[in-house]
Motif scaffolding. Sequence first.
Motif, short mmCIF file in Angstrom:
data_model
loop_
_atom_site.label_atom_id
_atom_site.label_comp_id
_atom_site.label_asym_id
_atom_site.label_seq_id
_atom_site.Cartn_x
_atom_site.Cartn_y
_atom_site.Cartn_z
N HIS A 5 20.77 5.88 -63.77
CA HIS A 5 22.00 5.96 -64.54
C HIS A 5 22.45 4.57 -64.96
O HIS A 5 22.41 3.62 -64.18
CB HIS A 5 23.10 6.62 -63.71
N SER A 6 22.88 4.43 -66.21
CA SER A 6 23.48 3.20 -66.73
C SER A 6 22.55 2.01 -66.50
O SER A 6 21.41 2.04 -66.92
CB SER A 6 24.86 3.00 -66.09
N ASP A 14 22.46 7.65 -69.98
CA ASP A 14 23.50 6.85 -70.65
C ASP A 14 23.32 5.36 -70.37
O ASP A 14 24.28 4.63 -70.11
CB ASP A 14 24.90 7.31 -70.26
N PRO A 47 22.94 1.78 -71.64
CA PRO A 47 23.39 1.17 -72.90
C PRO A 47 22.31 0.31 -73.55
O PRO A 47 22.05 -0.81 -73.11
CB PRO A 47 24.60 0.33 -72.48
N GLN A 65 37.55 5.92 -68.26
CA GLN A 65 37.35 7.24 -68.84
C GLN A 65 38.15 8.26 -68.05
O GLN A 65 38.53 8.00 -66.91
CB GLN A 65 35.86 7.62 -68.81
N LEU A 94 22.20 11.47 -72.53
CA LEU A 94 23.42 10.80 -72.98
C LEU A 94 24.64 11.64 -72.64
O LEU A 94 24.58 12.88 -72.71
CB LEU A 94 23.39 10.57 -74.49
N SER A 139 30.54 9.96 -74.13
CA SER A 139 30.48 8.55 -73.74
C SER A 139 30.85 7.66 -74.92
O SER A 139 30.45 7.90 -76.06
CB SER A 139 29.08 8.19 -73.25
N LEU A 194 30.30 4.30 -74.62
CA LEU A 194 29.62 3.04 -74.36
C LEU A 194 28.76 2.61 -75.54
O LEU A 194 28.82 1.47 -75.99
CB LEU A 194 28.77 3.14 -73.10
N TYR A 228 31.23 12.03 -70.05
CA TYR A 228 31.48 10.67 -70.51
C TYR A 228 30.33 9.80 -70.01
O TYR A 228 29.23 10.30 -69.78
CB TYR A 228 32.85 10.19 -70.03
N HIS A 229 30.55 8.50 -69.85
CA HIS A 229 29.46 7.63 -69.42
C HIS A 229 28.96 7.97 -68.01
O HIS A 229 27.76 7.96 -67.75
CB HIS A 229 29.89 6.17 -69.48
N HIS A 230 29.89 8.29 -67.11
CA HIS A 230 29.51 8.53 -65.73
C HIS A 230 29.09 10.00 -65.56
O HIS A 230 29.78 10.80 -64.93
CB HIS A 230 30.65 8.14 -64.79
#
Length: 332
Positions: free
Chosen positions: A134-135, A159, A161, A202, A261, A265, A267, A293-295
Amino acid sequence: MNDTAPDPRRQTLLASLAGARPSAPDWFRQALADVPQRGFTEAAGARIETLAWGERGKPGLLFLHGNGAHADWWSFIAPFFLREYRCVALSWSGMGGSDRRERYSFDIFVREAMTVAEATGLFDGPEKPVFIGHSFGGFPIIEAAARHGERLGGAVIIDTPIFSPERRRERREKGAAWEMRPHKVYPTLQAALQRFRLVPPQPCENLYIADHIARTSLTQVATEEGSGWTWRFDPYLWRDYEWEDPAPALSSPQCPLAVLLGARSTLMQDEDIARMRGLLPPGTPVIEIPEAYHHVPIDQPLALVAVLRTLLAGWNSASASGVKTPRNKGLA
């Protein structure tokens, strides 16, 4: 999840709970009841915290967390896979219960992932292991897929970036990089929990997950007054870190790759996503998780489990039947 100077734009999620644990659904409590085996693996001179579920000899899954997080971000996700897989989550050096380093590098994080996978038995199963990140956790995965992909059954980034060099520079100039200052020490666990926040900010409906993550993000330390609570990650981790452009590795994975994704999100902007799609090998699945969202593991954990199960089943079926999956710069 570090406390910084007061800023109304930064949403603290747990303040209204005043230190109380929010109610949680049965699935979450049952997942946490599958207690992992906790240990450490030495990698590049540092002790790396590991959580492991399932038996050695089963196909392997390695779960990799994002910036400032830790292995317990996966403690309510990994148990869904333990019947069929040997599951391991690690805390990157400088994060969670892992050792801090004087210097960090991209190569070191790739080495940590591969070393932990070896040491915890993820290569002992009948199939090649799959890495899931993740991320920030997706960046070492992208590079591992390019460098060591022939040893992997697949790679999933969630997600992560993927910015152009110009966008990365723009974000730094706007102060999007993590601030490097000593962590504040809070007098009580309740006080620390009330300062927990997500980066980037978020909404969060699943406060029971945020509370679990916040509690496992903190450690008790000695102070002049006796003791207090502070965040577990190294606040100076990124001080000398040289960010690398993921584009070359993203374009040349040597194993199946999938991109997930968060549909909500913020981001990555539309042009970032378009650029990322242009870098990916043809046929690479890019899947949006609705209402995330992003998380994503916090926002839509069960949807994430369902998507991961579908991907793994498809890759396993293709491997068993001898069908080749998209890799490198075309269809292998």
